[in-house]
Design an enzyme around this catalytic site. Sequence first.
Site, PDB file in Angstrom:
ATOM      1  N   LYS A  11       0.821  -1.010  -0.002  1.00 28.20           N
ATOM      2  CA  LYS A  11       0.301   0.037  -0.196  1.00 28.20           C
ATOM      3  C   LYS A  11       0.800   1.250  -0.169  1.00 28.20           C
ATOM      4  O   LYS A  11       2.070   1.215   0.308  1.00 28.20           O
ATOM      5  CB  LYS A  11      -1.005  -0.129   1.369  1.00 28.20           C
ATOM      6  N   TYR A  51     -12.319  -1.786  -4.024  1.00 23.63           N
ATOM      7  CA  TYR A  51     -12.730  -1.805  -2.941  1.00 23.63           C
ATOM      8  C   TYR A  51     -14.449  -1.605  -2.840  1.00 23.63           C
ATOM      9  O   TYR A  51     -14.805  -1.491  -1.649  1.00 23.63           O
ATOM     10  CB  TYR A  51     -12.185  -1.037  -1.813  1.00 23.63           C
ATOM     11  N   ARG A 104       2.530  -6.982   8.976  1.00 21.91           N
ATOM     12  CA  ARG A 104       1.893  -5.693   9.281  1.00 21.91           C
ATOM     13  C   ARG A 104       2.578  -5.238  10.477  1.00 21.91           C
ATOM     14  O   ARG A 104       2.657  -3.892  10.964  1.00 21.91           O
ATOM     15  CB  ARG A 104       0.341  -5.927   9.330  1.00 21.91           C
ATOM     16  N   HIS A 117      -2.230  -5.268   1.522  1.00 19.70           N
ATOM     17  CA  HIS A 117      -3.489  -5.949   1.277  1.00 19.70           C
ATOM     18  C   HIS A 117      -3.367  -7.679   0.769  1.00 19.70           C
ATOM     19  O   HIS A 117      -2.417  -7.691   0.408  1.00 19.70           O
ATOM     20  CB  HIS A 117      -4.604  -5.490   0.070  1.00 19.70           C
TER      21      HIS A 117
HETATM   22  P1  CMP Z   1      -7.594  -4.526   3.391  1.00 19.25           P
HETATM   23  O1  CMP Z   1      -7.069  -5.930   3.843  1.00 19.25           O
HETATM   24  O2  CMP Z   1      -6.856  -3.872   2.239  1.00 19.25           O
HETATM   25  O3  CMP Z   1      -9.039  -4.549   2.931  1.00 19.25           O
HETATM   26  C1  CMP Z   1      -9.954  -3.222   3.426  1.00 19.25           C
HETATM   27  C2  CMP Z   1      -9.106  -2.166   3.980  1.00 19.25           C
HETATM   28  O4  CMP Z   1     -10.150  -1.193   4.696  1.00 19.25           O
HETATM   29  C3  CMP Z   1      -8.533  -2.951   5.403  1.00 19.25           C
HETATM   30  O5  CMP Z   1      -7.006  -3.503   4.741  1.00 19.25           O
HETATM   31  C4  CMP Z   1      -7.955  -1.767   6.056  1.00 19.25           C
HETATM   32  O6  CMP Z   1      -6.831  -0.962   5.589  1.00 19.25           O
HETATM   33  C5  CMP Z   1      -9.134  -0.640   5.687  1.00 19.25           C
HETATM   34  N1  CMP Z   1      -9.896  -0.470   6.994  1.00 19.25           N
HETATM   35  C6  CMP Z   1     -10.072   0.548   7.755  1.00 19.25           C
HETATM   36  N2  CMP Z   1     -10.870   0.532   9.080  1.00 19.25           N
HETATM   37  C7  CMP Z   1     -11.221  -0.714   9.045  1.00 19.25           C
HETATM   38  C8  CMP Z   1     -12.199  -1.679   9.815  1.00 19.25           C
HETATM   39  N3  CMP Z   1     -12.699  -0.959  10.873  1.00 19.25           N
HETATM   40  N4  CMP Z   1     -12.295  -2.925   9.690  1.00 19.25           N
HETATM   41  C9  CMP Z   1     -11.630  -3.510   8.642  1.00 19.25           C
HETATM   42  N5  CMP Z   1     -10.856  -2.690   7.501  1.00 19.25           N
HETATM   43  C10 CMP Z   1     -10.619  -1.422   7.873  1.00 19.25           C
END
Ligand code: CMP
Length: 139
Positions: A11, A51, A104, A117
């Site tokens: 990211k 997304y 992470r 991601h």
């Molecule tokens: P990712 O795995 O890329 O999928 C969706 C993204 O939304 C997640 O990682 C986070 O970076 C972001 N995000 C922000 N707030 C939340 C939350 N409360 N729960 C899940 N994803 C979140």
Amino acid sequence: METNKTFTMIKPDAVANGHIGAILDHITKGGFKITALKYTYLSPEKAGEFYAVHKERPFYADLVKFMSSGPIVAAILEKENAVADFRTLIGATDPSKAEAGTIRALFAKSIDANAVHGSDSDENAAIEGSFFFSAFEKF
Ligand code: CMP
């Protein structure tokens, strides 16, 4: 449905902080083979499309803004049990809850700027990989 592929993005936070090389090293040392790779940028429109599954969630607007704030690295990864094993390698979505030694835990700062991601299912891995790569770019 293939069960040996997953999709990842490094990211904008991790790219801006100079972690591309270290993260790719973790991925390959974790036993994943990179079968497609691209250094690119998501426009707000493209980030919103990628997304779209989170459209109704309260964090969607911030997520789209963040994911279009700078370049990203997209990749398709191959390994037996790829989706689950990659989610183990990267750790919890919220880096404060990610196990020590996960990507992470090592490189992410917050739930928004969470470095990488990883696809959550075989079906989404296929959809997300095809979002970025044509058949000619997958090896
Ligand atoms: P990712 O795995 O890329 O999928 C969706 C993204 O939304 C997640 O990682 C986070 O970076 C972001 N995000 C922000 N707030 C939340 C939350 N409360 N729960 C899940 N994803 C979140």
